[in-house]
Motif scaffolding. Sequence first.
Motif, PDB file in Angstrom:
ATOM      1  N   UNK A   1       3.936  13.378  12.261  1.00 56.88           N
ATOM      2  CA  UNK A   1       3.681  12.978  10.945  1.00 56.88           C
ATOM      3  C   UNK A   1       2.245  12.451  10.853  1.00 56.88           C
ATOM      4  N   UNK A   2       1.488  12.972   9.857  1.00 57.90           N
ATOM      5  CA  UNK A   2       0.103  12.496   9.556  1.00 57.90           C
ATOM      6  C   UNK A   2       0.047  11.883   8.237  1.00 57.90           C
ATOM      7  N   UNK A   3      -1.057  11.002   8.053  1.00 57.34           N
ATOM      8  CA  UNK A   3      -1.333  10.482   6.728  1.00 57.34           C
ATOM      9  C   UNK A   3      -2.836  10.865   6.468  1.00 57.34           C
ATOM     10  N   UNK A   4      -3.144  12.021   5.605  1.00 60.87           N
ATOM     11  CA  UNK A   4      -4.463  12.269   5.518  1.00 60.87           C
ATOM     12  C   UNK A   4      -5.342  11.180   4.804  1.00 60.87           C
ATOM     13  N   UNK A   5      -4.957  10.091   3.977  1.00 59.48           N
ATOM     14  CA  UNK A   5      -5.805   8.977   3.647  1.00 59.48           C
ATOM     15  C   UNK A   5      -6.097   8.245   4.802  1.00 59.48           C
ATOM     16  N   UNK A   6      -5.668   8.200   5.866  1.00 60.34           N
ATOM     17  CA  UNK A   6      -5.935   7.224   7.091  1.00 60.34           C
ATOM     18  C   UNK A   6      -6.260   8.163   8.281  1.00 60.34           C
TER      19      UNK A   6
ATOM     20  N   UNK B   1      -5.639   6.057  -1.423  1.00 63.84           N
ATOM     21  CA  UNK B   1      -5.332   7.473  -1.489  1.00 63.84           C
ATOM     22  C   UNK B   1      -5.879   7.923  -2.780  1.00 63.84           C
ATOM     23  N   UNK B   2      -6.368   9.138  -2.823  1.00 63.21           N
ATOM     24  CA  UNK B   2      -6.830  10.024  -3.871  1.00 63.21           C
ATOM     25  C   UNK B   2      -5.502  10.774  -4.116  1.00 63.21           C
ATOM     26  N   UNK B   3      -5.391  11.345  -5.431  1.00 64.16           N
ATOM     27  CA  UNK B   3      -4.476  12.331  -5.880  1.00 64.16           C
ATOM     28  C   UNK B   3      -4.247  13.217  -4.822  1.00 64.16           C
ATOM     29  N   UNK B   4      -3.055  13.801  -4.434  1.00 59.39           N
ATOM     30  CA  UNK B   4      -2.782  14.757  -3.749  1.00 59.39           C
ATOM     31  C   UNK B   4      -1.977  15.812  -4.254  1.00 59.39           C
ATOM     32  N   UNK B   5      -1.810  16.993  -3.699  1.00 58.76           N
ATOM     33  CA  UNK B   5      -1.150  18.189  -4.113  1.00 58.76           C
ATOM     34  C   UNK B   5      -0.753  19.080  -2.982  1.00 58.76           C
ATOM     35  N   UNK B   6       0.512  19.482  -2.833  1.00 54.50           N
ATOM     36  CA  UNK B   6       0.969  20.314  -1.799  1.00 54.50           C
ATOM     37  C   UNK B   6       1.485  21.506  -2.489  1.00 54.50           C
ATOM     38  N   UNK B   7       1.192  22.760  -1.971  1.00 56.23           N
ATOM     39  CA  UNK B   7       1.671  23.925  -2.335  1.00 56.23           C
ATOM     40  C   UNK B   7       2.023  24.929  -1.382  1.00 56.23           C
TER      41      UNK B   7
ATOM     42  N   UNK C   1       0.806  -1.024   0.218  1.00 59.87           N
ATOM     43  CA  UNK C   1       0.107  -0.018   0.221  1.00 59.87           C
ATOM     44  C   UNK C   1       1.050   1.214  -0.070  1.00 59.87           C
ATOM     45  N   UNK C   2       0.586   2.221  -0.655  1.00 53.79           N
ATOM     46  CA  UNK C   2       1.261   3.528  -0.848  1.00 53.79           C
ATOM     47  C   UNK C   2       0.418   4.738  -0.227  1.00 53.79           C
ATOM     48  N   UNK C   3       0.937   5.473   0.528  1.00 52.80           N
ATOM     49  CA  UNK C   3       0.209   6.464   1.145  1.00 52.80           C
ATOM     50  C   UNK C   3       1.362   7.870   1.228  1.00 52.80           C
ATOM     51  N   UNK C   4       0.927   9.023   1.111  1.00 51.78           N
ATOM     52  CA  UNK C   4       1.508  10.345   1.593  1.00 51.78           C
ATOM     53  C   UNK C   4       1.434  10.557   2.825  1.00 51.78           C
ATOM     54  N   UNK C   5       2.483  10.724   3.314  1.00 50.76           N
ATOM     55  CA  UNK C   5       2.800  11.209   4.611  1.00 50.76           C
ATOM     56  C   UNK C   5       3.211  12.677   4.822  1.00 50.76           C
TER      57      UNK C   5
END
Length: 80
Positions: free
Chosen positions: A25-30, A68-74, A9-13
Motif C-alpha cells: 500500500x502507498x499513499x501518494x499525498x504522504x 491531499x489534492x484531487x486524485x483520479x485513477x484510470x 484526515x482523509x487520504x487515498x491509498x
Amino acid sequence: MKKMNNLAYEYTAFFEANENGGYTGTVPALPGLVTEGKDLEQAREMALDAIRCYIQGLKKAKEPIPVEKETAQFKLSVVA
C-alpha cells in the motif's frame, strides 16, 4: 503533558498485489509512506497505522500536515 488536538484526515491509498502474495500500500499525498499486508484487510490496517504514525511524527516535528489534492485513477490500454 500538553494534549494534542486530534483531527480527522482523509487520504487515498493504493494497494497492489506484490510478489510475496500479499499487498503493498502507498499513499501518494504522504511521500515515502509504503506498507504491506498478507491480504487486503491487513494491508488496509497497516496503512491506517502508518498514516497515524506519519501524521504524529509531523505534528511532533511541528511540520505541516499534507492536504491531499484531487486524485483520479484510470486503467489505460495501449498497443505498442
